[in-house]
Design an enzyme around this catalytic site. Sequence first.
Site, PDB file in Angstrom:
ATOM      1  CD  GLU A   1      50.866  15.657 -11.926  1.00 28.57           C
ATOM      2  OE1 GLU A   1      50.660  16.293 -12.969  1.00 28.57           O
ATOM      3  OE2 GLU A   1      51.467  16.139 -10.956  1.00 28.57           O
TER       4      GLU A   1
ATOM      5  CB  CYS B   1      49.000  24.130 -13.297  1.00 30.65           C
ATOM      6  SG  CYS B   1      48.720  22.627 -12.366  1.00 30.65           S
TER       7      CYS B   1
HETATM    8 ZN    ZN Z   1      46.661  21.892 -12.432  1.00 33.27          ZN
END
Ligand code: ZN
Length: 640
Positions: free
Chosen positions: A314, A410
Site C-alpha cells: 500500500e 480504517c
Molecule cells: Zn484506510
Amino acid sequence: MKTISTPRVGDFHPAGGFWKRVTDLVQNEVIPYQWDMLNDRVPGAAPSHCVENFRIAAGESDGEYYGMAFQDSDLAKWLEAAAYSLSARRDPELEKTADEVIRLIEKAQQPDGYLNTYFTVKEPGKRWTNLRDCHELYCAGHMMEAAVAYYEATGKRALLGVMTRMAYHIDAVLGPEEGKLHGYPGHEEIELALVRMHQATGDPLMLKLARYFIDERGKKPNFFEQELKNRDGSWYFPLHELGDQYAQNHLPVREQDALEGHSVRALYLATGMADVARETGDETLVAACKRLFDNLARHRLYVTGGVGSTEKGEAFTFDDDLPNDTCYAETCASVALCFFTRALLQLTIDGRYADVLERALYNTVLAGMSLDGRNFFYVNPLEVWPEASRKDPHKRHVLPVRPKWFGCACCPPNLARLVMSLGRYAWGASGREVYAHLFVAGDVEIETEAGKLRFQLHTGYPVDGEMRYRMPAGRYGFSVRIPSWCGGKYGVTLNGAPVDAALQNGYARVEREWAEGDHLTLALPLCARRVYASPRVREDIGKVAVMRGPLVYCLEEADNGKLLAALSLDGDSELSEEWLPDKLCGIVEVRGCGARLATDGGALYGDCPPRRTPTELTFIPYYAWANRGEGEMCVWVNQR
Ligand code: ZN
C-alpha cells in the site's frame, strides 16, 4: 517560531453550499451507520466485533477476540467523529452513547494504565513484543485523538484521563533511558496524537514522548530487526519482506528526502514531524517536512490528490510512477495528506500546501464515500475496467463499486472525522492576520490578537466561483488563498469596489481598519479546463484530464458506454457545462467533442487503422463516480 493556529472544531459551522450536504450526511447517516457497523448490526456487511472486543476486555462479556490487531482504532476514530459532531450540534442521545462506550473503554483499561483489547484478550503476556506489526501505539494514538476531541466537545475528561494514564504507561515501557525498550511504532499516528494531548493537557511528558518517537525512528541498530530476533522470527504481518522503507525506519527522519513505504504511515509520520516542529521550534524538522512535501508534489501525487502507486505494501514506489489502473491511492492516505498539508500551513503560509490539501479533499477523500454515505472505497483508482478487477490478479484490489464495510475498516471513520472538522483546515490565524485557506461556506470564530473575530462566508463553491466574506470590525490583515489553478485570474472587491490586494505566497492580502459588515468578495473563474501531466509520467502521455476549479472530472460507462479507452477528446473543442441539480446530488456536467475508435469485422489485427466516429464525451466529477452501479471509469482520456 511564529506559527499559525486554527479554529476550534466547535467554532466553525458550515452553512449551505457544497459541504453542508456532506457534513449533514456524515452527521445524520454516516456516524449512526458506523455505530451500527461497530456493533455488528448491519446485515451483509463484514463483521467488526469492535465494541464486543471492549466488552470482553472489560469483563462484561465472554467470548473470543475477533478482528485485526488494530480493531480498537475503529472505535477511536468513530468517537472522534462523534465528538466533532457534538461540537457542531448538541445531541443528547449521541452523547449518551459516547459516554457509555467511554465507560466501557475505562473498564477495559488495565490497572497499570495499559489499553488494548487485542493483547488484553487474545495475547496476554505478549504486550510490547511486536511494535512493528501489532499497532498498540497506533491504537493508543487514535484513542488519544478521540479523548482530546471529546474533551473539547463536551468538557468531559474521563477519556482524557484514561489516555493520560496510557501515555504514562507507554513512557514507563519505551524511551531512551536504560532499561526501557528503545522502540517506536510500526504504524505512526501516536506522534501527532501526543502533540494534541500536550495541547489539551499541557503535560510536557506528551511532547517528550512524541519527540522521542520521531528522533528514535531509523536509528541503528534497527529496532524492528532486533525485535524480530527476540520473537524468534515470528510475525503478525510479514513486513520484513517489504524492507525498512515500508515503515519509514530506513533512515533517521531528518535524512529522508522522499515519502517512502506505506503511504498512510509515511504521511502520519510527516504530520507528526511538522506538529513536533511547531511545538518545539525544531528547524531541522521543518526543513525535512518541506523536502518531503516538495518531492511529493513534484513526483508522487495523482491529479486526484491520491497517493500510493502500488498495492504491494500500500505504498509509494518511485518518482513519476503513477499508474492509473493498478494504484492504491487509499482514502486514508489522502486523509493523512490533508493532515500533513494542514500541519505545514501552521508552520508556513504557502498556497502550494493549500492547493494540495484542496486537491486531496475534493477528489480522493470525497470519492471514498458514496453519495448516500453507506458505501466506502479503500482504493481510489483513476481507471477501472470491472472485468479486469475480477479476473486480473494484479487489479483485484481495484474495486469498481464501493463495499459496505471492510474487515480492515480504517478509511470510513477516518473520512468522517476529517469531514466533521473542516473548520480546522479552512481557516488559520497568527497575530493580527487571518488566513482563508479553503472556501467552505459557513460561520467561523477565530482567536486573534485583534480579539475574537467572527467571519461569514457565503459561496456556492465549487459550483460557482464567488466567495463573499462578511467581515467583522477591527484592524487586522485578511489573506485569502488564490488557488494556483486559476492561473492568476481573480478579482477582489471591497463593498463592490476593486481593492488593492497584494499577492503573497499564493494569498491575496488586504489590511485595513474593517467596519462591521464590510463585504470582501473574491471571484475565481470557474470553468472546465484541460489539464496535462508532465511527460515524465509515462502513463499519461498523449492523454488529457478535465478539471473545473478544484474538481477533477472523469468519464463513466453510464454516460459514455463501454470501452472508454477507445474514446478521445478533441484537442481544441470547447468544453460545455450544464448545472444538473438532480444528477448525482447536483453536479456541473461537462461535455466535449471527441471520437470513438472502431474496426469492421472481428479480427484482432488488421492492416487498416480503426475508424473514428465523432461522439460527445460526458464528464462528471470524480468524487461522484461509482454511484450508478458497476461500470468503467477513467480520469485520463486520449487526446486527439
Ligand atoms: Zn484506510
